[in-house]
Design an enzyme around this catalytic site. Structure first.
Site, PDB file in Angstrom:
ATOM      1  N   ILE A 154       0.847  -1.202   0.000  1.00 43.14           N
ATOM      2  CA  ILE A 154       0.000   0.000   0.000  1.00 43.14           C
ATOM      3  C   ILE A 154       0.883   1.253   0.000  1.00 43.14           C
ATOM      4  O   ILE A 154       0.600   2.221  -0.716  1.00 43.14           O
ATOM      5  CB  ILE A 154      -0.977  -0.004   1.192  1.00 43.14           C
ATOM      6  CG1 ILE A 154      -1.890  -1.241   1.119  1.00 43.14           C
ATOM      7  CG2 ILE A 154      -1.801   1.274   1.224  1.00 43.14           C
ATOM      8  CD1 ILE A 154      -2.741  -1.466   2.361  1.00 43.14           C
ATOM      9  N   ARG A 235      -3.574   1.368  11.482  1.00 42.24           N
ATOM     10  CA  ARG A 235      -4.319   0.768  12.576  1.00 42.24           C
ATOM     11  C   ARG A 235      -4.335   1.719  13.753  1.00 42.24           C
ATOM     12  O   ARG A 235      -3.377   2.455  13.974  1.00 42.24           O
ATOM     13  CB  ARG A 235      -3.645  -0.527  13.068  1.00 42.24           C
ATOM     14  CG  ARG A 235      -4.071  -1.789  12.345  1.00 42.24           C
ATOM     15  CD  ARG A 235      -5.517  -2.176  12.665  1.00 42.24           C
ATOM     16  NE  ARG A 235      -5.928  -3.359  11.945  1.00 42.24           N
ATOM     17  CZ  ARG A 235      -6.364  -3.389  10.685  1.00 42.24           C
ATOM     18  NH1 ARG A 235      -6.483  -2.266   9.991  1.00 42.24           N
ATOM     19  NH2 ARG A 235      -6.716  -4.524  10.118  1.00 42.24           N
ATOM     20  N   GLU A 264     -11.230   1.733  18.673  1.00 44.01           N
ATOM     21  CA  GLU A 264     -12.406   1.981  17.829  1.00 44.01           C
ATOM     22  C   GLU A 264     -13.440   0.869  18.029  1.00 44.01           C
ATOM     23  O   GLU A 264     -13.062  -0.256  18.373  1.00 44.01           O
ATOM     24  CB  GLU A 264     -11.974   2.077  16.352  1.00 44.01           C
ATOM     25  CG  GLU A 264     -11.435   0.793  15.763  1.00 44.01           C
ATOM     26  CD  GLU A 264     -10.906   0.987  14.331  1.00 44.01           C
ATOM     27  OE1 GLU A 264     -10.048   1.852  14.096  1.00 44.01           O
ATOM     28  OE2 GLU A 264     -11.366   0.237  13.457  1.00 44.01           O
ATOM     29  N   HIS A 282     -13.065   3.904   9.576  1.00 42.29           N
ATOM     30  CA  HIS A 282     -12.356   2.706   9.079  1.00 42.29           C
ATOM     31  C   HIS A 282     -12.933   2.258   7.725  1.00 42.29           C
ATOM     32  O   HIS A 282     -13.436   1.143   7.584  1.00 42.29           O
ATOM     33  CB  HIS A 282     -12.436   1.573  10.113  1.00 42.29           C
ATOM     34  CG  HIS A 282     -11.336   0.569   9.964  1.00 42.29           C
ATOM     35  ND1 HIS A 282     -10.738  -0.053  11.048  1.00 42.29           N
ATOM     36  CD2 HIS A 282     -10.725   0.065   8.864  1.00 42.29           C
ATOM     37  CE1 HIS A 282      -9.809  -0.897  10.609  1.00 42.29           C
ATOM     38  NE2 HIS A 282      -9.780  -0.841   9.290  1.00 42.29           N
ATOM     39  N   ILE A 283     -12.839   3.172   6.739  1.00 39.54           N
ATOM     40  CA  ILE A 283     -13.449   2.891   5.432  1.00 39.54           C
ATOM     41  C   ILE A 283     -12.443   2.952   4.282  1.00 39.54           C
ATOM     42  O   ILE A 283     -12.839   3.062   3.118  1.00 39.54           O
ATOM     43  CB  ILE A 283     -14.624   3.869   5.129  1.00 39.54           C
ATOM     44  CG1 ILE A 283     -14.166   5.332   5.197  1.00 39.54           C
ATOM     45  CG2 ILE A 283     -15.795   3.618   6.065  1.00 39.54           C
ATOM     46  CD1 ILE A 283     -15.182   6.315   4.615  1.00 39.54           C
TER      47      ILE A 283
HETATM   48  C1  GLV Z   1      -8.537  -3.089   7.109  1.00 37.53           C
HETATM   49  O1  GLV Z   1      -8.260  -2.345   7.986  1.00 37.53           O
HETATM   50  C2  GLV Z   1      -7.667  -4.134   6.673  1.00 37.53           C
HETATM   51  O2  GLV Z   1      -6.710  -4.461   7.393  1.00 37.53           O
HETATM   52  O3  GLV Z   1      -7.915  -4.680   5.591  1.00 37.53           O
END
Ligand code: GLV
Length: 330
Positions: A154, A235, A264, A282-283
């Site tokens: 990512i 996180r 959360e 958390h989207i």
């Molecule tokens: C979401 O937070 C994931 O870890 O995919």
């Protein structure tokens, strides 16, 4: 037929796929308490989770359980030592979400830097009278320095996007990425401290581990530039939320954007009280296509781990592949 628990709501067609192979106990309601989860896992062979805590006590109370498939790339909700001790396979859903999460990281960073949410609230509140030369002055993205903490898949997707904005990219990671990846991304490896001093925009995309707890606390925030932004799409717990709220209140840094929180879905009340932070629930991976891909991959992992379906015995994303084929221990 083997029995599985789907611990929370998901796409109904994914449940239909699972029903071809399993007797499915589907919790379509609110989050299960620890006690409810333990009770519903007691007679199950497998489970599909999305962040539910699975530790030694939960595994001990579920003697038939052999596979737990998490619909997320992060799996800090799994105690992998406990999984390995009793030969339970854990799986996750990497890769399918990389681009969507990187898009959202960008959206949050830009929203924080350019005060999108704060100014929108002001407009909705009816405060806008006329064009003002100094209304909601923010920080530029283009031409600035992006600091990425965590240069996994990512992080790399974020770095690629920086090209179009003509940014300098610095990164910090447990280990340096391969020279050809650094060259392709035009990214420079620096220490965490140097990154915090140099970057105009810091984005966190590292996994949560005990060592990464409060990677960003008061001392780290003190190193950041006064107008800098901090974005957490990793996180909760990687940032000390109370320290961040204080830094924002004191305008020690410019702004922040958080998609994940310590404890959360609770959000630290001090964060709710400061205007210069964008808060989302958390989207980061939440596009229709990506959440479907994650749910289907989680189902594939569960089926394959339990010896069913076209990939039987070969789950695509085992976290602890060494336990594959080993008998469950109690
Ligand atoms: C979401 O937070 C994931 O870890 O995919």
């Amino acid at each position: 037929m083997q029995k599985i628990l789907v611990a929370g709501p998901t796409f109904p067609d994914v449940i239909e796929r699972l029903k071809q192979y399993f007797e499915v106990d589907w919790n379509q309601g609110n989050a299960l308490s620890g006690a409810e989860l333990t009770q519903r896992l007691a007679d199950k062979d497998g489970a599909l989770t999305a962040g539910e805590l699975i530790n030694a006590a939960v595994l001990a109370a579920a003697p038939r359980l052999r596979v737990v498939s998490n619909m997320a790339v992060g799996f800090n909700n799994f105690d992998m030592g406990a999984f390995n001790a009793v030969n339970v396979l854990g799986t996750n859903t990497p890769d399918v979400l990389n681009e969507s999460v990187a898009d959202f990281g960008w959206a949050l960073m830009m929203a924080a830097a350019r005060r999108v949410v704060e100014s929108e609230h002001w407009l909705r509140a009816g405060e806008w009278q006329k064009f003002q030369y100094d209304a909601f002055l923010g920080a530029d993205i283009h031409g600035s320095t992006l600091g990425i903490v965590g240069m996994g898949r990512i992080g790399q997707a974020l770095a690629r996007r920086a090209r179009g904005f003509n940014m300098r990219v610095v990164y910090h990671n447990r280990s340096r990425v391969a020279p050809q990846i650094e060259a392709e991304l035009n990214a420079e490896y620096v220490s965490k401290e140097a990154l915090l001093r140099i970057a105009d925009h810091v984005v966190l995309v590292l996994p949560y581990t005990r060592e990464n707890h409060h990677t960003i606390g008061a001392a780290e925030l003190a190193l950041m530039k006064s107008g800098a932004t901090l974005t957490n799409i990793a996180r909760g717990g990687i940032v000390d939320d109370a320290a961040l709220a204080e830094a924002l209140r004191a305008k020690r840094i410019g702004a922040a954007a958080l998609d994940v929180f310590e404890g959360e879905p609770r959000v630290h009340p001090d964060l709710l009280a400061v205007p210069n932070v964008v808060l989302t629930p958390h989207i980061a991976s939440a596009t229709e296509a990506t959440r479907r891909a994650m749910a289907n991959l989680a189902a594939d992992n569960l089926m394959a781990g339990l010896g069913e379906g076209p990939q039987a015995g070969h789950p695509p994303n085992p976290i602890n592949p060494d336990v594959l084929g080993k008998a469950r221990r109690s």
